[in-house]
Design an enzyme around this catalytic site. Structure first.
Site, short mmCIF file in Angstrom:
data_model
loop_
_atom_site.label_atom_id
_atom_site.label_comp_id
_atom_site.label_asym_id
_atom_site.label_seq_id
_atom_site.Cartn_x
_atom_site.Cartn_y
_atom_site.Cartn_z
N HIS A 1 48.45 46.95 64.46
CA HIS A 1 49.40 47.20 63.36
C HIS A 1 50.29 46.02 63.03
O HIS A 1 51.18 46.12 62.20
CB HIS A 1 50.28 48.39 63.71
CG HIS A 1 51.24 48.10 64.83
ND1 HIS A 1 52.45 47.50 64.63
CD2 HIS A 1 51.13 48.29 66.16
CE1 HIS A 1 53.07 47.35 65.78
NE2 HIS A 1 52.28 47.81 66.73
N GLU B 1 59.51 40.14 64.67
CA GLU B 1 60.08 40.60 65.94
C GLU B 1 60.66 39.48 66.78
O GLU B 1 61.66 39.67 67.48
CB GLU B 1 59.01 41.37 66.74
CG GLU B 1 58.66 42.73 66.17
CD GLU B 1 57.63 42.69 65.04
OE1 GLU B 1 57.19 41.56 64.68
OE2 GLU B 1 57.26 43.75 64.52
N HIS C 1 47.49 53.43 62.80
CA HIS C 1 48.92 53.38 62.48
C HIS C 1 49.11 53.78 61.02
O HIS C 1 48.27 53.48 60.17
CB HIS C 1 49.39 51.93 62.72
CG HIS C 1 50.87 51.77 62.77
ND1 HIS C 1 51.66 51.76 61.65
CD2 HIS C 1 51.72 51.58 63.81
CE1 HIS C 1 52.92 51.57 61.98
NE2 HIS C 1 52.98 51.46 63.31
N GLU D 1 64.78 45.62 77.36
CA GLU D 1 63.61 44.77 77.09
C GLU D 1 64.04 43.44 76.45
O GLU D 1 63.52 42.98 75.45
CB GLU D 1 62.57 45.47 76.21
CG GLU D 1 61.17 44.87 76.35
CD GLU D 1 60.13 45.53 75.44
OE1 GLU D 1 60.08 45.19 74.25
OE2 GLU D 1 59.37 46.38 75.94
N ARG E 1 52.33 42.99 61.62
CA ARG E 1 52.51 42.46 60.27
C ARG E 1 51.83 41.11 60.08
O ARG E 1 51.29 40.84 59.00
CB ARG E 1 54.01 42.32 59.97
CG ARG E 1 54.63 43.55 59.35
CD ARG E 1 56.11 43.28 59.04
NE ARG E 1 56.62 44.15 58.01
CZ ARG E 1 56.96 45.43 58.17
NH1 ARG E 1 56.82 45.99 59.36
NH2 ARG E 1 57.42 46.14 57.18
N ASP F 1 62.65 44.86 69.69
CA ASP F 1 62.67 43.84 68.66
C ASP F 1 62.39 44.36 67.25
O ASP F 1 61.97 43.61 66.38
CB ASP F 1 61.61 42.78 69.01
CG ASP F 1 60.26 43.41 69.33
OD1 ASP F 1 60.03 44.54 68.88
OD2 ASP F 1 59.45 42.77 70.02
C1 UD1 Z 1 57.46 48.80 63.11
C2 UD1 Z 1 58.19 47.60 63.73
C3 UD1 Z 1 57.31 46.91 64.76
C4 UD1 Z 1 56.79 47.90 65.78
C5 UD1 Z 1 56.10 49.05 65.06
C6 UD1 Z 1 55.68 50.08 66.05
C7 UD1 Z 1 59.73 46.31 62.33
C8 UD1 Z 1 59.87 45.24 61.32
N1 UD1 Z 1 58.48 46.62 62.69
O1 UD1 Z 1 56.35 48.30 62.36
O2 UD1 Z 1 58.06 45.91 65.43
O3 UD1 Z 1 55.87 47.24 66.62
O4 UD1 Z 1 57.02 49.65 64.14
O5 UD1 Z 1 54.79 50.99 65.49
O6 UD1 Z 1 60.70 46.86 62.79
N2 UD1 Z 1 54.99 55.02 58.25
C9 UD1 Z 1 54.85 56.37 58.02
N3 UD1 Z 1 55.23 57.25 59.00
C10 UD1 Z 1 55.71 56.85 60.20
C11 UD1 Z 1 55.83 55.47 60.44
C12 UD1 Z 1 55.47 54.57 59.46
O7 UD1 Z 1 54.41 56.77 56.96
O8 UD1 Z 1 56.01 57.68 61.05
C13 UD1 Z 1 54.60 54.05 57.19
C14 UD1 Z 1 55.60 54.02 56.03
O9 UD1 Z 1 54.90 53.81 54.83
C15 UD1 Z 1 56.43 52.78 56.36
C16 UD1 Z 1 55.38 51.88 56.94
O10 UD1 Z 1 54.56 52.74 57.74
O11 UD1 Z 1 57.05 52.24 55.22
C17 UD1 Z 1 55.85 50.72 57.73
O12 UD1 Z 1 56.80 51.10 58.71
P1 UD1 Z 1 57.77 49.95 59.34
O13 UD1 Z 1 58.62 50.61 60.36
O14 UD1 Z 1 58.43 49.19 58.27
O15 UD1 Z 1 56.78 48.94 60.02
P2 UD1 Z 1 55.72 49.12 61.16
O16 UD1 Z 1 54.52 48.34 60.74
O17 UD1 Z 1 55.57 50.54 61.49
N1 UDP Z 2 50.88 55.15 71.20
C1 UDP Z 2 50.91 56.53 70.95
N2 UDP Z 2 49.98 57.05 70.10
C2 UDP Z 2 49.03 56.28 69.48
C3 UDP Z 2 49.03 54.89 69.73
C4 UDP Z 2 49.97 54.35 70.60
O1 UDP Z 2 51.74 57.25 71.50
O2 UDP Z 2 48.22 56.83 68.73
C5 UDP Z 2 51.91 54.57 72.10
C6 UDP Z 2 51.42 53.59 73.15
O3 UDP Z 2 51.04 54.24 74.34
C7 UDP Z 2 52.64 52.69 73.35
C8 UDP Z 2 53.32 52.72 71.99
O4 UDP Z 2 52.79 53.83 71.29
O5 UDP Z 2 53.55 53.22 74.29
C9 UDP Z 2 53.04 51.45 71.25
O6 UDP Z 2 53.50 51.57 69.95
P1 UDP Z 2 53.07 50.58 68.80
O7 UDP Z 2 51.72 50.01 69.11
O8 UDP Z 2 53.26 51.34 67.52
O9 UDP Z 2 54.20 49.47 68.84
P2 UDP Z 2 54.45 48.15 69.71
O10 UDP Z 2 54.35 48.50 71.15
O11 UDP Z 2 53.42 47.14 69.29
O12 UDP Z 2 55.81 47.73 69.29
#
Ligand code: UD1
Ligand code: UDP
Length: 410
Positions: free
Chosen positions: A219, A138, A251, A124, A221, A102
């Site tokens: 994490h 999501e 995160h 999923e 939103r 999602d």
């Molecule tokens: C995203 C997904 C969420 C998922 C989550 C898993 C959307 C809208 N959100 O949320 O569904 O549960 O990922 O973790 O698709 N950033 C870094 N390095 C990284 C990753 C993220 O610096 O490797 C920072 C960046 O500033 C980026 C911000 O995190 O702009 C947000 O990343 P984004 O993918 O937009 O949203 P998440 O909160 O990570």
């Molecule tokens: N996870 C990881 N390292 C971490 C925290 C979580 O590998 O430090 C893994 C966790 O086991 C799970 C996935 O990341 O499989 C979950 O990701 P996240 O919480 O970012 O996203 P969501 O599942 O909420 O979409």
């Protein structure tokens, strides 16, 4: 169905950490199917958090995009994804596109394929809270993907019921969740290799063996702002217990990293650490007494590892573990979080009952079922293990937290 003289060309498109973890075992299964030519496109929605997963599972992408910008908004991210994915579809010309879950990457990849009339498989599929704002965005993303998908790979009977109830056009299969395939592969690797365990545990040598471990991730939103301040407040209160230690891999989203570092940094009993690679995080969950999270994936993994999980959301699209008695919803109210965690730390009986291993999300065979479905073979669908029979008193704890008054909590 595979074409007569050529292999079925399947392009999997994903971009965030959880998608990579949950797609990794499927990519392996696709690669070992002779009738399939499997390719990967990484959108780059996440960078370092995704790279860790690719390295661990030894995945090589044919297409690597670079859409991440610091603190990206949903609209700038969506626009960048549409612009970047379309040329890949033009060049790769896949027979099918696979997306997972999602995220915005998944939604835009699915829509981009739909616009080019390429059939989409949704891994999923069918998860629903019924509230378009939770989780946000999501719930909207997954409904959109399901609406246009040809193959709906629903992890559980419940998610299958959701797609049937919406009279969607795609064909659905109950496959189990691929996260259980990934978890099994990873946990077995850890369990079978003492040297690896020792090396992983070395990262956690700051832990005090006399204190029980609370593992935290968060994490979402919809929890940004007040929600995160409340979560930090609860963790500050919990940190004053001398039988508890808290490890929180934070995160990288600045909306999370900022408040968490400001409000919890420097507390002796709270270890804020960088996001862990999957192998290390699975080990950390194995060491946990209790897991506190708003993550989707962690909600699915903890019950499989026999760890009680408290979910910092008001509603969940993953009701199976709540029904099985291994997960509870605690929202983000600090008092409710503190009471929920303390109950599990103080009441040995409650902890024992809640920590029973349950596998409502899968049996580790989701990926082979998805490959069978893509190849047009019969699919031996997933049937969840029923929770073990419990006494009447235990039944009270199985009710979703949202259905019980807060005062009835331990
Ligand atoms: C995203 C997904 C969420 C998922 C989550 C898993 C959307 C809208 N959100 O949320 O569904 O549960 O990922 O973790 O698709 N950033 C870094 N390095 C990284 C990753 C993220 O610096 O490797 C920072 C960046 O500033 C980026 C911000 O995190 O702009 C947000 O990343 P984004 O993918 O937009 O949203 P998440 O909160 O990570
Ligand atoms: N996870 C990881 N390292 C971490 C925290 C979580 O590998 O430090 C893994 C966790 O086991 C799970 C996935 O990341 O499989 C979950 O990701 P996240 O919480 O970012 O996203 P969501 O599942 O909420 O979409």
């Amino acid at each position: 169905m595979a074409r007569a003289n050529s292999r079925l060309k399947v392009l999997s498109i994903f971009g965030t950490r959880p998608e990579a973890i949950k797609m990794a075992p499927l990519i392996k299964a696709l690669a070992s199917e002779p009738g399939i030519d499997s390719q990967i496109c990484i959108t780059g929605q996440h960078q370092s958090m995704l790279q860790q997963v690719l390295d661990m599972f030894d995945l090589k992408a044919q297409y690597t995009l670079d859409v991440m910008t610091p603190g990206q908004t949903l609209n700038t991210l969506t626009a960048a994804l549409y612009a970047a994915i379309d040329p890949v579809l033009e060049q790769a010309r896949p027979d099918k596109v696979l997306v997972h879950g999602d995220t915005t990457s998944a939604m835009v990849a699915a829509m981009s394929a739909f616009h080019r009339r390429i059939p989409v498989g949704h891994v999923e599929a069918g998860l629903r809270t019924g509230d378009i704002h939770q989780p946000w965005p999501e719930e909207m993303n997954r409904r959109t993907i399901d609406l246009i998908s040809d193959h709906l790979f629903t992890p559980t009977a419940e998610s299958r019921r959701n797609v049937l109830g919406e009279r969607l056009q795609g064909k659905s299969f109950v496959t189990g969740n691929t996260v259980i395939d990934a978890l099994k592969m990873t946990a077995e690797r850890i369990d079978q290799n003492r040297q690896l365990r020792v090396a992983l545990d070395r990262q956690f040598n700051f832990l005090d063996p006399k204190r029980k471990l609370l593992v935290v991730t968060g994490h979402r939103r919809e929890n940004f702002g007040d929600g995160f301040l409340d979560i930090c407040k609860a963790l500050r209160t919990l940190a004053s217990r001398d039988d508890m230690q808290i490890v929180y891999p934070v995160h990288l989203n600045p909306n999370v990293l900022g408040p968490v570092t400001e409000h919890l940094g420097g507390l002796a009993n709270v270890h804020l650490i960088k996001p862990l690679d999957y192998l290390s995080f699975v080990r950390l969950m194995q060491l946990a007494h209790v897991v506190l999270t708003d993550s989707g994936g962690v909600q699915e993994e903890a019950p499989s590892l026999g760890k009680p999980v408290l979910v910092m959301r008001d509603v969940t699209e993953r009701p199976e573990a709540v029904a099985a008695g291994t997960a509870r919803l605690v929202g983000t109210d600090p008092n409710t979080i503190v009471r929920g965690v303390c109950a599990l730390f103080d009441d040995e009986q409650l902890w024992r009952r809640t920590s029973q291993t349950a596998n409502p999300y899968g049996d580790g065979k989701a990926c082979s079922r998805i490959v069978d479905a893509l190849m047009g073979r019969p699919v031996d669908e997933f049937v969840a293990e029923l929770p073990s029979r419990r006494s009447e008193a235990e039944e009270v704890h199985r009710q979703p937290m949202a259905l019980r008054s807060v005062s009835s909590l331990h």
